[in-house]
Design an enzyme around this catalytic site. Sequence first.
Site, PDB file in Angstrom:
ATOM      1  N   ARG A  34       1.795   4.718   3.750  1.00 44.36           N
ATOM      2  CA  ARG A  34       2.218   3.371   4.123  1.00 44.36           C
ATOM      3  C   ARG A  34       2.830   2.670   2.910  1.00 44.36           C
ATOM      4  O   ARG A  34       2.165   1.959   2.171  1.00 44.36           O
ATOM      5  CB  ARG A  34       1.030   2.602   4.689  1.00 44.36           C
ATOM      6  CG  ARG A  34       0.618   3.053   6.087  1.00 44.36           C
ATOM      7  CD  ARG A  34       1.702   2.760   7.133  1.00 44.36           C
ATOM      8  NE  ARG A  34       1.953   1.331   7.221  1.00 44.36           N
ATOM      9  CZ  ARG A  34       1.330   0.520   8.071  1.00 44.36           C
ATOM     10  NH1 ARG A  34       0.434   0.993   8.912  1.00 44.36           N
ATOM     11  NH2 ARG A  34       1.609  -0.779   8.089  1.00 44.36           N
ATOM     12  N   ARG A  61       6.632  -0.146   7.121  1.00 46.79           N
ATOM     13  CA  ARG A  61       6.504  -0.929   8.350  1.00 46.79           C
ATOM     14  C   ARG A  61       6.810  -2.407   8.124  1.00 46.79           C
ATOM     15  O   ARG A  61       6.323  -3.024   7.180  1.00 46.79           O
ATOM     16  CB  ARG A  61       5.071  -0.783   8.892  1.00 46.79           C
ATOM     17  CG  ARG A  61       4.817  -1.521  10.196  1.00 46.79           C
ATOM     18  CD  ARG A  61       5.471  -0.861  11.386  1.00 46.79           C
ATOM     19  NE  ARG A  61       4.869   0.438  11.654  1.00 46.79           N
ATOM     20  CZ  ARG A  61       5.567   1.557  11.862  1.00 46.79           C
ATOM     21  NH1 ARG A  61       6.895   1.533  11.831  1.00 46.79           N
ATOM     22  NH2 ARG A  61       4.961   2.687  12.122  1.00 46.79           N
ATOM     23  N   HIS A 121       5.686  -0.859  18.693  1.00 46.50           N
ATOM     24  CA  HIS A 121       4.316  -1.350  18.688  1.00 46.50           C
ATOM     25  C   HIS A 121       4.218  -2.662  19.468  1.00 46.50           C
ATOM     26  O   HIS A 121       5.082  -3.523  19.343  1.00 46.50           O
ATOM     27  CB  HIS A 121       3.824  -1.600  17.262  1.00 46.50           C
ATOM     28  CG  HIS A 121       3.791  -0.379  16.405  1.00 46.50           C
ATOM     29  ND1 HIS A 121       4.917   0.137  15.802  1.00 46.50           N
ATOM     30  CD2 HIS A 121       2.767   0.436  16.050  1.00 46.50           C
ATOM     31  CE1 HIS A 121       4.599   1.217  15.115  1.00 46.50           C
ATOM     32  NE2 HIS A 121       3.301   1.421  15.239  1.00 46.50           N
ATOM     33  N   LYS A 148       7.150   7.169  18.879  1.00 45.40           N
ATOM     34  CA  LYS A 148       5.764   6.719  18.806  1.00 45.40           C
ATOM     35  C   LYS A 148       5.639   5.403  19.564  1.00 45.40           C
ATOM     36  O   LYS A 148       6.301   4.417  19.236  1.00 45.40           O
ATOM     37  CB  LYS A 148       5.348   6.540  17.343  1.00 45.40           C
ATOM     38  CG  LYS A 148       3.940   6.000  17.134  1.00 45.40           C
ATOM     39  CD  LYS A 148       3.705   5.763  15.641  1.00 45.40           C
ATOM     40  CE  LYS A 148       2.358   5.123  15.388  1.00 45.40           C
ATOM     41  NZ  LYS A 148       2.195   4.742  13.954  1.00 45.40           N
ATOM     42  N   ARG A 189      -6.944   7.041  21.658  1.00 49.16           N
ATOM     43  CA  ARG A 189      -6.772   7.558  20.295  1.00 49.16           C
ATOM     44  C   ARG A 189      -7.369   8.960  20.170  1.00 49.16           C
ATOM     45  O   ARG A 189      -6.790   9.855  19.571  1.00 49.16           O
ATOM     46  CB  ARG A 189      -7.459   6.648  19.279  1.00 49.16           C
ATOM     47  CG  ARG A 189      -6.659   5.451  18.845  1.00 49.16           C
ATOM     48  CD  ARG A 189      -7.347   4.776  17.670  1.00 49.16           C
ATOM     49  NE  ARG A 189      -6.609   3.612  17.219  1.00 49.16           N
ATOM     50  CZ  ARG A 189      -5.582   3.651  16.385  1.00 49.16           C
ATOM     51  NH1 ARG A 189      -5.165   4.810  15.916  1.00 49.16           N
ATOM     52  NH2 ARG A 189      -4.973   2.544  16.011  1.00 49.16           N
TER      53      ARG A 189
END
Length: 234
Positions: A34, A61, A121, A148, A189
């Site tokens: 990240r 991100r 997202h 994703k 998940r």
Amino acid sequence: MALICVPVAVNKPKTLLEKINLAVREAPDIIEVRVDYLEDVDIDFSEIVSKTPIPLILTVRKKGEGGSFKYGEKNRIEMLEKCIEAKPRFVDLELSMNKAVLERLLKLADQNSVSTILSFHSFKYTPKREILVKKIREAAQKGSKLVKIVAFAKKITDNLVALSLPQESKNSGIRVISFCMGELGIISRVFCPFFGSYFTYASLDTRTAPGQINLEVMRKIHKLFYSLMEKKFN
């Protein structure tokens, strides 16, 4: 076996490789770095990629999709370019990015033989399935091979939406990663790989998203599930 990706998120660049090495010792299938968490963006990602024996996802991100990058969009795009030029296995790009910029980054990734993950997202709720399917098809049209889709579970049945999305791989020719965030999303998940999700995410010591569970716990659940499956079908 189900593939598991472990995210690594640190503030100090000098501790990044150390943290990645700790993750390597746990032998996940993929490690996500990240980059947006880092306080200093002057980093040689080529060195990190070359020294890591496990496939890497480099992710910068943006804040609107749960990121922590605080140096502006122009600098974020430049950082993504540096990440791509370091030639990791994957780079994560948001579907919501400016169209021209996204096309340029996708072209750069193709030139450097880097696979792209186009991500979407929703941190407040789980959109209707048809909306998420549209996102998958949008990613496929842009030429990516991996998308994703992550949404927040406000009710237990939201997991069913996420778990149903990998079947769209057959219709779109694109691999899907999909599950729900939040405590109510833990079910998806854990079990999304068994429904066709390319991989799932589990943490080492720092959670990078709500509902993320520990790698050791994830493996124990998967091992138990595989054991039950073998007993039932053998």
